[in-house]
Design a protein around this motif. Structure first.
Motif, short mmCIF file in Angstrom:
data_model
loop_
_atom_site.label_atom_id
_atom_site.label_comp_id
_atom_site.label_asym_id
_atom_site.label_seq_id
_atom_site.Cartn_x
_atom_site.Cartn_y
_atom_site.Cartn_z
N LYS A 72 10.68 -7.39 5.49
CA LYS A 72 11.10 -6.37 3.93
C LYS A 72 10.45 -6.59 2.98
CE LYS A 72 14.72 -5.30 6.55
NZ LYS A 72 14.59 -3.84 7.42
N ASN A 73 10.41 -5.68 2.02
CA ASN A 73 9.80 -5.60 0.63
C ASN A 73 10.86 -5.61 -0.05
OD1 ASN A 73 7.09 -5.14 1.73
ND2 ASN A 73 7.39 -3.03 1.83
N SER A 101 8.67 -15.36 -1.64
CA SER A 101 7.29 -14.93 -0.94
C SER A 101 7.14 -15.96 0.08
CB SER A 101 6.20 -15.28 -2.17
OG SER A 101 6.37 -14.37 -2.93
N ASP A 117 7.75 -9.40 3.26
CA ASP A 117 6.25 -8.94 3.09
C ASP A 117 5.99 -8.90 1.76
OD1 ASP A 117 3.78 -8.13 4.02
OD2 ASP A 117 4.53 -5.89 3.98
N LYS A 118 6.49 -8.12 0.91
CA LYS A 118 5.91 -8.17 -0.83
C LYS A 118 7.39 -8.03 -1.58
CE LYS A 118 3.47 -4.38 0.43
NZ LYS A 118 2.96 -3.11 0.01
N GLN A 161 10.08 2.30 -7.33
CA GLN A 161 9.96 0.98 -6.52
C GLN A 161 11.49 0.80 -5.86
OE1 GLN A 161 7.55 -0.84 -5.85
NE2 GLN A 161 6.15 1.02 -6.44
N ASN A 194 11.43 0.23 -1.67
CA ASN A 194 11.61 -1.17 -1.45
C ASN A 194 12.93 -1.10 -0.40
OD1 ASN A 194 9.54 -3.36 -2.24
ND2 ASN A 194 9.88 -1.79 -4.04
#
Length: 152
Positions: free
Chosen positions: A2-3, A27, A33-34, A65, A69
């Motif tokens: 997931k972001n 992280s 993921d990001k 964003q 996300n």
């Protein structure tokens, strides 16, 4: 994987330190993921800080964003009891209204949570349940994770 959109106040050194600690934990999570940090990506070279052009560019970037996300993770510590960061709370409400899961994190467990905010959370992490556990939380499954906290 997931972001993550990391919603948090970043107006002083303590807030930035909490945000950076949480970003590092996220992280290191194998299901992440990001991590997007709004305060790190607000530069609009075409407009002056604080101008209406800058405000609009920042607002649109953050909305885009959140929409792009998969999950919003929000730091819900308050500067004073029962007083939250309005930008962070707005981001949580926007995400919830758009069916984007919201994960709450409190470093300071002495604060209560607003009932409406607490009911919008998929999971909640605080010092009593160990914030460090977020690095092992499965963002692919997004299991409900309750915590014992006082609401108002």
């Amino acid at each position: 994987m997931k972001n993550i959109y990391l919603a948090a106040p970043f107006f002083d050194k303590e807030q930035i330190s909490k945000r950076d600690k949480l970003a590092a934990l996220l992280s290191s999570n194998p299901t992440v993921d990001k991590v997007f940090l709004p305060g790190e990506h607000e530069d609009d070279p075409e407009s002056e800080f604080g101008s209406i052009e800058w405000q609009l560019a920042t607002f649109k970037l953050d909305i885009n964003q959140i929409n792009q996300n998969d999950v919003v993770v929000a730091i819900l510590d308050y500067d004073k009891p029962d007083s939250s960061d309005p930008g962070t709370i707005w981001e949580c409400g926007y995400a919830f209204a758009n069916n984007i899961p919201v994960i709450g994190v409190q470093f300071d467990s002495s604060n209560k949570l607003n009932l409406m905010l607490s009911m919008s959370l998929t999971a909640f992490f605080n010092p009593e349940k160990d914030i460090e556990d977020i690095k092992n939380y499965n963002f692919d499954l997004l299991q409900t994770r309750f915590s014992d906290y006082e609401v108002f």
